[in-house]
Write an enzyme that holds these catalytic residues in place. Structure first.
Site, PDB file in Angstrom:
ATOM      1  N   SER A   1       0.795  -1.220   0.000  1.00 15.71           N
ATOM      2  CA  SER A   1       0.000   0.000   0.000  1.00 15.71           C
ATOM      3  C   SER A   1       0.832   1.277   0.000  1.00 15.71           C
ATOM      4  O   SER A   1       1.602   1.499  -0.907  1.00 15.71           O
ATOM      5  CB  SER A   1      -0.948  -0.046   1.189  1.00 15.71           C
ATOM      6  OG  SER A   1      -1.866   0.980   1.089  1.00 15.71           O
ATOM      7  N   HIS A   2       0.706   2.067   1.063  1.00 17.32           N
ATOM      8  CA  HIS A   2       1.357   3.381   1.114  1.00 17.32           C
ATOM      9  C   HIS A   2       2.812   3.282   1.590  1.00 17.32           C
ATOM     10  O   HIS A   2       3.492   4.294   1.670  1.00 17.32           O
ATOM     11  CB  HIS A   2       0.579   4.295   2.058  1.00 17.32           C
ATOM     12  CG  HIS A   2       0.435   3.716   3.426  1.00 17.32           C
ATOM     13  ND1 HIS A   2      -0.342   2.608   3.670  1.00 17.32           N
ATOM     14  CD2 HIS A   2       0.999   4.045   4.595  1.00 17.32           C
ATOM     15  CE1 HIS A   2      -0.250   2.292   4.951  1.00 17.32           C
ATOM     16  NE2 HIS A   2       0.545   3.148   5.540  1.00 17.32           N
TER      17      HIS A   2
ATOM     18  N   ASP B   1      -1.284   1.355  -3.819  1.00 13.53           N
ATOM     19  CA  ASP B   1      -2.156   0.335  -4.398  1.00 13.53           C
ATOM     20  C   ASP B   1      -3.515   0.883  -4.829  1.00 13.53           C
ATOM     21  O   ASP B   1      -4.410   0.112  -5.178  1.00 13.53           O
ATOM     22  CB  ASP B   1      -2.341  -0.838  -3.427  1.00 13.53           C
ATOM     23  CG  ASP B   1      -3.005  -0.426  -2.126  1.00 13.53           C
ATOM     24  OD1 ASP B   1      -2.850   0.740  -1.716  1.00 13.53           O
ATOM     25  OD2 ASP B   1      -3.685  -1.265  -1.520  1.00 13.53           O
TER      26      ASP B   1
ATOM     27  N   ASP C   1      -2.726   6.340  -3.407  1.00  9.67           N
ATOM     28  CA  ASP C   1      -1.535   5.729  -2.808  1.00  9.67           C
ATOM     29  C   ASP C   1      -0.970   4.586  -3.646  1.00  9.67           C
ATOM     30  O   ASP C   1      -1.404   4.345  -4.779  1.00  9.67           O
ATOM     31  CB  ASP C   1      -1.835   5.245  -1.386  1.00  9.67           C
ATOM     32  CG  ASP C   1      -2.738   4.024  -1.367  1.00  9.67           C
ATOM     33  OD1 ASP C   1      -3.535   3.869  -2.307  1.00  9.67           O
ATOM     34  OD2 ASP C   1      -2.649   3.227  -0.418  1.00  9.67           O
TER      35      ASP C   1
ATOM     36  N   LYS D   1     -11.507  -0.074   0.036  1.00 12.14           N
ATOM     37  CA  LYS D   1     -11.595   1.361  -0.146  1.00 12.14           C
ATOM     38  C   LYS D   1     -11.091   1.686  -1.542  1.00 12.14           C
ATOM     39  O   LYS D   1     -10.368   0.897  -2.143  1.00 12.14           O
ATOM     40  CB  LYS D   1     -10.832   2.107   0.941  1.00 12.14           C
ATOM     41  CG  LYS D   1      -9.369   1.772   1.092  1.00 12.14           C
ATOM     42  CD  LYS D   1      -8.842   2.475   2.328  1.00 12.14           C
ATOM     43  CE  LYS D   1      -7.349   2.324   2.493  1.00 12.14           C
ATOM     44  NZ  LYS D   1      -6.983   1.160   3.318  1.00 12.14           N
TER      45      LYS D   1
ATOM     46  N   ASP E   1      -5.983   2.485  -3.223  1.00  5.46           N
ATOM     47  CA  ASP E   1      -7.215   2.484  -2.428  1.00  5.46           C
ATOM     48  C   ASP E   1      -7.389   3.742  -1.580  1.00  5.46           C
ATOM     49  O   ASP E   1      -8.455   3.977  -1.027  1.00  5.46           O
ATOM     50  CB  ASP E   1      -7.339   1.205  -1.577  1.00  5.46           C
ATOM     51  CG  ASP E   1      -6.163   0.987  -0.643  1.00  5.46           C
ATOM     52  OD1 ASP E   1      -5.233   1.815  -0.641  1.00  5.46           O
ATOM     53  OD2 ASP E   1      -6.189  -0.027   0.087  1.00  5.46           O
ATOM     54  N   ARG E   2      -6.362   4.582  -1.472  1.00  9.20           N
ATOM     55  CA  ARG E   2      -6.510   5.808  -0.691  1.00  9.20           C
ATOM     56  C   ARG E   2      -6.738   7.008  -1.592  1.00  9.20           C
ATOM     57  O   ARG E   2      -6.393   6.973  -2.774  1.00  9.20           O
ATOM     58  CB  ARG E   2      -5.243   6.073   0.133  1.00  9.20           C
ATOM     59  CG  ARG E   2      -4.981   5.025   1.153  1.00  9.20           C
ATOM     60  CD  ARG E   2      -3.817   5.413   2.027  1.00  9.20           C
ATOM     61  NE  ARG E   2      -3.653   4.392   3.059  1.00  9.20           N
ATOM     62  CZ  ARG E   2      -3.114   4.598   4.241  1.00  9.20           C
ATOM     63  NH1 ARG E   2      -2.653   5.797   4.565  1.00  9.20           N
ATOM     64  NH2 ARG E   2      -3.015   3.620   5.110  1.00  9.20           N
TER      65      ARG E   2
HETATM   66  C1  VG1 Z   1      -3.437   2.031   8.317  1.00  7.58           C
HETATM   67  C2  VG1 Z   1      -4.642   2.930   8.505  1.00  7.58           C
HETATM   68  C3  VG1 Z   1      -5.917   2.133   8.352  1.00  7.58           C
HETATM   69  C4  VG1 Z   1      -5.923   1.438   6.982  1.00  7.58           C
HETATM   70  C5  VG1 Z   1      -4.673   0.599   6.832  1.00  7.58           C
HETATM   71  C6  VG1 Z   1      -4.554  -0.019   5.461  1.00  7.58           C
HETATM   72  O1  VG1 Z   1      -3.439   1.015   9.306  1.00  7.58           O
HETATM   73  O2  VG1 Z   1      -4.600   3.557   9.762  1.00  7.58           O
HETATM   74  O3  VG1 Z   1      -7.013   2.999   8.503  1.00  7.58           O
HETATM   75  O4  VG1 Z   1      -7.051   0.631   6.846  1.00  7.58           O
HETATM   76  O5  VG1 Z   1      -3.512   1.414   7.040  1.00  7.58           O
HETATM   77  O6  VG1 Z   1      -4.526   0.956   4.475  1.00  7.58           O
HETATM   78  P1  VG1 Z   1      -2.536   1.090  10.636  1.00  7.58           P
HETATM   79  O7  VG1 Z   1      -2.787  -0.191  11.347  1.00  7.58           O
HETATM   80  O8  VG1 Z   1      -1.143   1.318  10.184  1.00  7.58           O
HETATM   81  O9  VG1 Z   1      -3.040   2.291  11.396  1.00  7.58           O
HETATM   82  V1  VG1 Z   1      -3.603   0.701   3.099  1.00  7.58           V
HETATM   83  O10 VG1 Z   1      -3.994   1.911   1.966  1.00  7.58           O
HETATM   84  O11 VG1 Z   1      -2.101   0.633   3.801  1.00  7.58           O
HETATM   85  O12 VG1 Z   1      -4.104  -0.805   2.592  1.00  7.58           O
HETATM   86 CO    CO Z   2      -3.491   1.445   0.143  1.00  6.64          CO
END
Ligand code: VG1
Ligand code: CO
Length: 544
Positions: A113-114, A280, A278, A377, A282-283
């Site tokens: 992801s990010h 992947d 982001d 998302k 989804d953000r």
């Molecule tokens: C973070 C965010 C959470 C989100 C998750 C995955 O998790 O706070 O809201 O669902 O990332 O997003 P954490 O446990 O680091 O707070 V993504 O776009 O990384 O799949």
């Molecule tokens: Co993501």
């Protein structure tokens, strides 16, 4: 073709976090590491023989290599067919869309992801079920337990396939179909939004937009939808080429990591509408001219304006937000007379509510917004939702948000992240808060009186499963809140997230910088948790 059974021994660190298993690339590259986890996924599932699996990733370093491994193991484990995004690519929401559209048994998404990408950065893998959504805890727990006992995995010794050739190939008895990763998703977007109105807005001559794909997965999606189908100007999509290391940047669409886009939303050449997604896809981050929309406010505005979008013209059945997300959407739900659910952090907790038709829209403060169109998302979806609203209301982003605040009040909000702090310190901080939570109740800190304090525990309204220890909440009588959680997606030490929120109804103060409005509460949040003592940090690394 003969199935090869490879002997292996367990790794003890394969517990999936908030969103799948995320580790450094180097960890995944250890012999058997990826294979053990993939076999544990397959062993945790039942009834997939001859069925279809969807596989794709965000294009980061190790994406292609991992995908080849997964294909051979899927064939050896008995899947009938795998759908793969061409180039090994599929954004997370597109993977969800493809799983649903083709009634696949499930899917594997390769993404961190990010988190940054590259040989010294992060990789990740997660399993999604047939509804297109992240596997619920019941399954991720089973995967983890199997990973602790694994002694062999199944694969085929065969050549790699060509991931860049659209069409059918075979691995052993298993069909592999390489599909266009963008078109199913783009078609879905076209079926939800008013593309005609959006096309008119984009060609009106006095409206421009910029979309920062951050050299991550959404470049090709944004180009197809915004430029090809909606007629936005060439140059609308910035950093549109997916790169294995995201150009060395951090593909996280926030004020810190999308700095250039943010800077370009001011002054003479600024666009009317800016957005980013982001790693992947989804953000989303939403910007207007010289204006930033907090994700929590964005969710509330989308809910309030949903009937302007053809796909939601019938109205919303209900909404949901993760616990640390601000209460802005609760006020809209009240006004609309619909239910607002509060879930733990992570998209997997929305799945049951969406499947049961209890909610139409949902979101998280972490730049995540989505609806029942998929079970992840969805970054571009949120951007298109805003574009559709702008096309109908013909107002600026800032005007729409100010109007919203004047009607509902503003839930002034900020999140402070302390990244890569010591695991012991972070655990001690949480332990101390947990131990003192009952003493905090009814304490007064100047004008802030604690009404309730607990460690958030969620009972799923559909399957009644219980998830405990989801974050310490300090709720004040004024409905201000301070929340503490440890991240479940990081790969370096621990990350402490502190979420701070306070309602503001004074119209004179609506435009204040949240860091100023919340200054007292921010100081209180540091004092109550002894943040400096436990983390050694005087201030956070990232403020959103
Ligand atoms: C973070 C965010 C959470 C989100 C998750 C995955 O998790 O706070 O809201 O669902 O990332 O997003 P954490 O446990 O680091 O707070 V993504 O776009 O990384 O799949
Ligand atoms: Co993501």
């Amino acid at each position: 073709m003969e199935i090869t059974n490879i002997q292996t021994t367990p790794f003890d660190d394969q517990r999936p976090g908030t969103s799948g298993l995320r580790k450094k690339v180097k960890v995944f590259q250890q012999p058997h590491y990826l294979e053990n986890f993939v076999q544990s996924i397959f062993s945790a599932l039942e009834g997939f023989q001859g069925k279809t699996l969807v596989v794709g990733g965000d294009g980061r370093y190790y994406n292609r290599e991992a995908l080849q491994v997964i294909l051979k193991m899927a064939a050896a484990n008995g899947f009938g067919k795998v759908l793969v995004g061409c180039g090994a690519l599929l954004s997370t929401p597109a993977a969800s869309c493809v799983i649903r559209k083709y009634h696949a048994f499930g899917g594997i998404i390769l993404s961190a992801s990010h988190n940054p990408g590259g040989p010294n950065a992060d990789f990740g893998i997660k399993y999604n079920t047939g509804n297109g959504g992240p596997a619920p805890e019941k399954i991720t727990d089973a995967i983890y337990n199997l990973s602790l006992e694994i002694s062999e995995y199944h694969t085929l010794e065969t050549a790699d396939i060509n991931l860049d050739l659209i069409g059918e190939q075979m691995i052993g008895d298993m069909h592999v179909e390489i599909i266009n990763p963008v078109s199913d998703y783009a078609d879905l977007m076209e079926s939800i939004f008013d593309f005609n109105a959006m096309r008119t807005l984009l060609s009106s001559g006095d409206f421009t937009m910029r979309f920062d794909a951050m050299n991550a997965i959404t470049g090709p999606y944004a180009y197809e939808i915004l430029v090809q189908r909606l007629g936005a100007a060439e140059g609308t999509v910035l950093r549109g080429e997916p790169l294995a290391d995201f150009g060395g940047a951090h593909p996280d669409p926030n004020l810190k990591h999308a700095e250039e886009l943010v800077a370009s939303m001011n002054g003479g050449n600024a666009a009317n509408f800016g957005a980013a997604s982001d790693g992947d896809g989804d953000r989303n981050m939403i910007l207007g001219y010289d204006f930033y929309v907090s994700p929590s406010d964005s969710l509330a505005v989308l809910a309030d304006n949903a009937t302007l979008v053809p796909g939601y013209a019938q109205g919303l059945t209900g909404v949901a937000r993760s616990m640390p997300t601000s209460q802005a959407v609760d006020r809209v739900a009240d006004e609309l007379g619909i239910e607002c659910y509060e879930t733990p952090t992570g998209w997997k907790f929305f799945g049951n509510l969406l499947d049961a038709g209890k909610i139409t829209l949902c979101g998280e403060e972490s730049f995540g917004t989505g609806s029942d169109h998929v079970r992840e998302k969805d970054g571009l979806w949120a951007v298109l939702f805003w574009l559709n609203i702008l096309a109908v209301r013909k107002q600026s982003v800032a005007d729409i948000v100010y109007e919203h605040w004047r009607k509902y009040g503003r839930d002034v909000y900020t999140r402070h992240d302390y990244e890569a702090v010591s695991v012991e310190g972070a655990n001690a901080l949480m332990e101390q808060l947990r131990a003192h939570s009952s003493e905090l109740i009814e304490q007064k800190f100047d004008e802030y009186e604690v009404e309730h304090c607990d460690d958030f525990r969620y009972t799923d309204p559909i399957d009644h499963s219980v998830s405990s220890h989801q974050g310490i909440r300090i709720l004040f009588t004024s409905s201000a809140r301070i929340i503490y959680r440890l991240s479940g997606t990081g790969t370096d030490g621990a990350t402490l997230r502190v979420y701070i929120e306070q309602p503001e109804n004074n119209s004179e103060k609506l435009d204040w910088d949240p860091q100023d409005s919340l200054a007292k509460l921010i100081a209180l949040s540091s004092a109550i948790a002894d943040i400096e003592k436990h983390t050694g940090r005087k201030k956070p690394d990232v403020i959103t």
